[in-house]
Enzyme design. Structure first.
Site, PDB file in Angstrom:
ATOM      1  N   PRO A  69      21.685 -27.147  38.338  1.00 54.39           N
ATOM      2  CA  PRO A  69      23.113 -26.805  38.399  1.00 54.39           C
ATOM      3  C   PRO A  69      23.483 -26.029  39.670  1.00 54.39           C
ATOM      4  O   PRO A  69      24.521 -26.289  40.277  1.00 54.39           O
ATOM      5  CB  PRO A  69      23.346 -25.951  37.149  1.00 54.39           C
ATOM      6  CG  PRO A  69      22.226 -26.289  36.231  1.00 54.39           C
ATOM      7  CD  PRO A  69      21.060 -26.597  37.125  1.00 54.39           C
ATOM      8  N   CYS A  70      22.633 -25.101  40.074  1.00 58.94           N
ATOM      9  CA  CYS A  70      22.915 -24.315  41.278  1.00 58.94           C
ATOM     10  C   CYS A  70      22.910 -25.206  42.514  1.00 58.94           C
ATOM     11  O   CYS A  70      23.750 -25.060  43.407  1.00 58.94           O
ATOM     12  CB  CYS A  70      21.898 -23.188  41.434  1.00 58.94           C
ATOM     13  SG  CYS A  70      21.903 -22.028  40.053  1.00 58.94           S
ATOM     14  N   SER A  71      21.978 -26.127  42.539  1.00 59.58           N
ATOM     15  CA  SER A  71      21.878 -27.033  43.686  1.00 59.58           C
ATOM     16  C   SER A  71      23.013 -28.048  43.712  1.00 59.58           C
ATOM     17  O   SER A  71      23.264 -28.648  44.753  1.00 59.58           O
ATOM     18  CB  SER A  71      20.525 -27.742  43.679  1.00 59.58           C
ATOM     19  OG  SER A  71      19.491 -26.790  43.925  1.00 59.58           O
ATOM     20  N   SER A  72      23.726 -28.218  42.593  1.00 59.55           N
ATOM     21  CA  SER A  72      24.906 -29.084  42.607  1.00 59.55           C
ATOM     22  C   SER A  72      26.172 -28.294  42.947  1.00 59.55           C
ATOM     23  O   SER A  72      27.146 -28.865  43.423  1.00 59.55           O
ATOM     24  CB  SER A  72      25.074 -29.796  41.264  1.00 59.55           C
ATOM     25  OG  SER A  72      25.500 -28.907  40.262  1.00 59.55           O
ATOM     26  N   THR A 130      17.488 -24.619  41.188  1.00 52.89           N
ATOM     27  CA  THR A 130      17.759 -25.133  39.849  1.00 52.89           C
ATOM     28  C   THR A 130      18.821 -26.229  39.977  1.00 52.89           C
ATOM     29  O   THR A 130      19.680 -26.156  40.855  1.00 52.89           O
ATOM     30  CB  THR A 130      18.246 -24.026  38.894  1.00 52.89           C
ATOM     31  OG1 THR A 130      19.489 -23.517  39.367  1.00 52.89           O
ATOM     32  CG2 THR A 130      17.222 -22.907  38.775  1.00 52.89           C
TER      33      THR A 130
END
Length: 156
Positions: free
Chosen positions: A42-45, A40
């Site tokens: 946000p998670c990947s950021s 996702t």
């Protein structure tokens, strides 16, 4: 919700393959990063900060970083590979495929409209000798601020 003083639940988690069961260390200090879902935005950021600062965390006494997602082990393994330096890092990407850890840690929320019935809230928890000593919980699961690697690192 997970809080200072909480003990870690005794549940099965996996890393890399279905046969590779993960046990959190019973001694020492480490970080659990709870995320709603692999891949996702946000998670990947959020996760790259933990990979990039792995040595800085170690210098502050952190023996391990465990990213926990309510996904299967194949997804979490592929997610780790997707990050620059991810495969070479010592950051663990752990599958809580049935949400058992997330439920027992009281860190879940109903994401039925987007990601499925149960997902993890976004948080980071510093654990020492099996007990949570610091916790960083986002107010909104899409936010990446309170639980960012920089904020957690500066608190140590």
């Amino acid at each position: 919700m997970v809080a200072v003083g909480s003990t870690l639940p005794k549940v099965t988690l996996w890393e890399n393959k279905p046969e590779e069961v993960v046990e959190f260390p019973s001694q020492g200090k480490f970080i659990i990063v709870g995320v709603p879902g692999a891949f996702t935005p946000p998670c990947s950021s959020q996760v790259p900060g933990y990979i990039a600062n792995e040595k800085q965390f170690a210098a502050k006494g952190i023996s391990g970083i465990y990213v926990v997602a309510v996904n299967d082990v194949f997804v979490t393994k592929a997610w780790k590979k997707s990050f620059d330096g991810g495969e070479q890092s010592g950051v663990h990407f752990v599958a809580d495929w049935n949400g058992e850890f997330t439920k027992a840690f009281d860190a879940g929320f109903d994401a039925s409209g987007l990601l499925g019935p149960l997902r993890s809230k976004r948080y980071a928890a510093v654990v020492e000798n099996g007990k949570v000593v610091k916790v960083f919980i986002e107010n909104e699961v899409t936010d990446v601020d309170i639980s960012s690697a920089d904020k957690v690192l500066s608190s140590l």
